[in-house]
Design a protein around this motif. Sequence first.
Motif, mmCIF file in Angstrom:
data_model
loop_
_atom_site.group_PDB
_atom_site.id
_atom_site.type_symbol
_atom_site.label_atom_id
_atom_site.label_comp_id
_atom_site.label_asym_id
_atom_site.label_seq_id
_atom_site.Cartn_x
_atom_site.Cartn_y
_atom_site.Cartn_z
ATOM 1 N N CYS A 5 68.370 29.092 -0.019
ATOM 2 C CA CYS A 5 69.806 28.946 0.160
ATOM 3 C C CYS A 5 70.583 28.901 -1.154
ATOM 4 O O CYS A 5 71.795 28.730 -1.155
ATOM 5 N N ALA A 6 69.869 29.015 -2.279
ATOM 6 C CA ALA A 6 70.530 28.845 -3.562
ATOM 7 C C ALA A 6 71.674 29.843 -3.753
ATOM 8 O O ALA A 6 72.734 29.492 -4.271
ATOM 9 N N ASP A 7 71.499 31.070 -3.324
ATOM 10 C CA ASP A 7 72.542 32.071 -3.509
ATOM 11 C C ASP A 7 72.913 32.698 -2.169
ATOM 12 O O ASP A 7 72.350 33.717 -1.764
ATOM 13 N N PRO A 8 73.856 32.117 -1.445
ATOM 14 C CA PRO A 8 74.159 32.569 -0.081
ATOM 15 C C PRO A 8 74.664 34.002 -0.011
ATOM 16 O O PRO A 8 74.511 34.657 1.015
ATOM 17 N N ASP A 9 75.277 34.516 -1.131
ATOM 18 C CA ASP A 9 75.875 35.849 -1.067
ATOM 19 C C ASP A 9 74.837 36.929 -0.838
ATOM 20 O O ASP A 9 75.128 37.982 -0.280
ATOM 21 N N ALA A 10 73.588 36.651 -1.252
ATOM 22 C CA ALA A 10 72.572 37.697 -1.221
ATOM 23 C C ALA A 10 71.762 37.692 0.071
ATOM 24 O O ALA A 10 70.829 38.464 0.223
ATOM 25 N N LEU A 11 72.142 36.804 1.014
ATOM 26 C CA LEU A 11 71.279 36.646 2.187
ATOM 27 C C LEU A 11 71.644 37.599 3.314
ATOM 28 O O LEU A 11 72.784 38.064 3.417
ATOM 29 N N GLY A 12 70.658 37.859 4.203
ATOM 30 C CA GLY A 12 70.916 38.612 5.430
ATOM 31 C C GLY A 12 71.599 37.712 6.439
ATOM 32 O O GLY A 12 71.724 36.503 6.226
ATOM 33 N N PHE A 17 73.083 32.341 8.280
ATOM 34 C CA PHE A 17 73.451 31.342 9.286
ATOM 35 C C PHE A 17 72.545 30.126 9.229
ATOM 36 O O PHE A 17 72.998 28.999 9.413
ATOM 37 N N SER A 18 71.255 30.347 8.973
ATOM 38 C CA SER A 18 70.353 29.198 8.917
ATOM 39 C C SER A 18 70.713 28.296 7.745
ATOM 40 O O SER A 18 70.553 27.082 7.816
ATOM 41 N N CYS A 19 71.231 28.879 6.687
ATOM 42 C CA CYS A 19 71.686 28.048 5.566
ATOM 43 C C CYS A 19 73.016 27.389 5.893
ATOM 44 O O CYS A 19 73.226 26.203 5.661
ATOM 45 N N TYR A 20 73.918 28.213 6.464
ATOM 46 C CA TYR A 20 75.270 27.724 6.752
ATOM 47 C C TYR A 20 75.227 26.541 7.712
ATOM 48 O O TYR A 20 75.874 25.512 7.501
ATOM 49 N N LEU A 21 74.420 26.663 8.743
ATOM 50 C CA LEU A 21 74.405 25.634 9.780
ATOM 51 C C LEU A 21 73.647 24.377 9.367
ATOM 52 O O LEU A 21 73.654 23.390 10.089
ATOM 53 N N THR A 22 72.958 24.415 8.227
ATOM 54 C CA THR A 22 72.247 23.204 7.800
ATOM 55 C C THR A 22 72.839 22.616 6.524
ATOM 56 O O THR A 22 72.234 21.738 5.926
ATOM 57 N N SER A 237 86.227 31.947 -0.446
ATOM 58 C CA SER A 237 85.082 31.778 -1.344
ATOM 59 C C SER A 237 85.418 30.891 -2.532
ATOM 60 O O SER A 237 84.550 30.481 -3.277
ATOM 61 N N ARG A 238 86.701 30.581 -2.699
ATOM 62 C CA ARG A 238 87.073 29.716 -3.817
ATOM 63 C C ARG A 238 86.551 28.292 -3.616
ATOM 64 O O ARG A 238 86.200 27.595 -4.548
ATOM 65 N N PHE A 239 86.528 27.846 -2.343
ATOM 66 C CA PHE A 239 86.195 26.444 -2.087
ATOM 67 C C PHE A 239 84.781 26.233 -1.573
ATOM 68 O O PHE A 239 84.300 25.121 -1.535
ATOM 69 N N THR A 240 84.144 27.265 -1.085
ATOM 70 C CA THR A 240 82.844 27.056 -0.486
ATOM 71 C C THR A 240 81.944 28.240 -0.773
ATOM 72 O O THR A 240 82.411 29.333 -1.077
ATOM 73 N N ASP A 241 80.650 27.988 -0.674
ATOM 74 C CA ASP A 241 79.690 29.076 -0.844
ATOM 75 C C ASP A 241 79.583 29.926 0.406
ATOM 76 O O ASP A 241 78.982 30.987 0.400
ATOM 77 N N TYR A 242 80.117 29.409 1.499
ATOM 78 C CA TYR A 242 79.978 30.121 2.785
ATOM 79 C C TYR A 242 81.349 30.489 3.324
ATOM 80 O O TYR A 242 81.847 29.841 4.252
ATOM 81 N N PRO A 243 82.013 31.492 2.731
ATOM 82 C CA PRO A 243 83.347 31.833 3.243
ATOM 83 C C PRO A 243 83.260 32.468 4.633
ATOM 84 O O PRO A 243 82.303 33.179 4.942
ATOM 85 N N HIS A 244 84.225 32.139 5.476
ATOM 86 C CA HIS A 244 84.267 32.772 6.795
ATOM 87 C C HIS A 244 85.695 32.721 7.313
ATOM 88 O O HIS A 244 86.484 31.868 6.888
#
Lengths: 295, 269
Positions: A5-12, A17-22, A237-244
């Motif tokens: 989960c270190a770099d969320p931008d590079a994930l499938g 989602f598994s990183c985001y939800l945990t 993306s300014r405030f979080t690693d998981y922009p949505h």
Amino acid sequence: MFSFCADPDALGTFRWFSCYLTNGVHMSFYLSFVKVLVLLAVTAPVALSFGFAGAMAARSHVFPVSWLGKGYIAIVRGVPDIAFFLFFVIALDQGFEWMRHQILCPDWDAPIRQGNDFLVCSNAKLPLGSAPQWVHQTYSFFLAVITFSIVFGAFAANVLYGGMRAVPHAQLETAEAYGMSRRQTFWRVLVPQMWVYALPGLSNLWLVLIKATPLLFLLGIEDIVYWARELGGTKTSRFTDYPHPDWRMWYFLFLLVFYLGFTRVSEIVLEKLMVRLSHGQATTGGEALRKQVTA
Amino acid sequence: MKNCIQTIQDYGLRSIGIGERRLPTSDFTLCEQFTLIGSGMMWNIYFGIMALVTGFLLATALAVGKSSKNRYIRKPAQWFIFLFRGSPLFIQFFFAYFLFLSLKKTNPMFDAFTSAWLGALIVLFLNTAAYSGEIFYGALRSIPKGDVEAADAYGLSGWARFRRVIWPTMLRLAWPAYTNEAIFLFQATTLVFFSAFPAWRQEGDALYYASYFADKTFNPFIPYPILAFYFILFTLFIVWMFGRINTRLNRHLPQAQKKKLRLRLNLAR
């Protein structure tokens, strides 16, 4: 949570989602579900005992007591329950502070209500201004539990009062004929028998109580509604690693499904309980059970 | 006294945007609180009556659907009723609001749905339809068999039998429970402005203004009893109104069987 989960931008998608939800905030979201369950676990027995006391008072032969009981049952009926929630949370808080103020600061002479302010001495503040954050949170949760108990206690009192009146009168006369006192008749004959009459009403009340839990949000608790609003809102993306984008709709859909599931499970359990309690009772349910056995 | 008439002129219709724009901000008089909370009641009455009237039609359809023999009609009706009775109205409001909000982005047609007068009304309509549908369904199942057989004997069938025998009997049996539902629906309208629906230009319902005063004065002991007063008044009105209809529904029964609507409020939500 996971090492990737270190770099969320590079994930499938799935891993994202598994990183985001945990992540940390979601843990608070899951914890708020526990809050709801704790509220239910504490409120249900407390409200039931309030209700029992209310029903007993309403049956009393002493007039002021029975008026008190009937008044308690009646007052919550005509007025929306959220009005009570909003009212009691402030009223209870001020009541507690006022009592502490009277005890702790007897030589305070300024009036407590000054225009639009409610001022008590700093020793009487609840919780104390110096108290840590968790004390504040526990205190507001405690107020919420009492508020829920008072309101649902009145509903329970109504149901139990009806249940007590539904017990066949012959049973009570028989008890009298055996020489039991009023108190003995009440505890040994009336109370054991009334549950089966009260259970349909009580199980309905339980379902209503479940559906009232989101109102915690109105009492200023960080509950599931609070977190669903918070987490679902647009994140850049300014405030979080998981922009949505705005996902609040999906979060509330999840809550909807959660409540539907909870209700359904409760219904099944209560149905089973009803069957068990109907054993050997002189009701249509009990009669149906008897026929099943003999057939 | 003169001041109070002035206040009523200023704030009597405030909740629908007529009169003084600015809400009072300090030194609230009792008159101001009575007027504004009463003005907010218009929203509660609007939501209550509109949802009840529209919901009534759908509820009848749902009850008939749920007791249908055809499973393609029965199942959707069952699911609809379960969906709206099994989840909290509060969450339904939130979900609907955010649903309309995202629909609005794709199509400006949904603009009106995000405001309370339409969006919240739709939720209340569906919700009360589900609750009353279940009540009517229960009544449909307890229609005396003899009544239906008598209708058959008279050669009534299909629509005529439903319209002249089954439906009136269903209403008659369901009426006490339906009165109860109407009262709780009316109380549930207070949730609208406390869920996501915004009170545009501070035009809210009775509870909205009551909590406005309670927040400003930090004194809950005046606005909430005023709110309670209005609600008890209106509850009594509903009971009276439904009692009149009940008498009419039962007018053909012999005098001894005529039961007055005995109001035993049961919490149905």
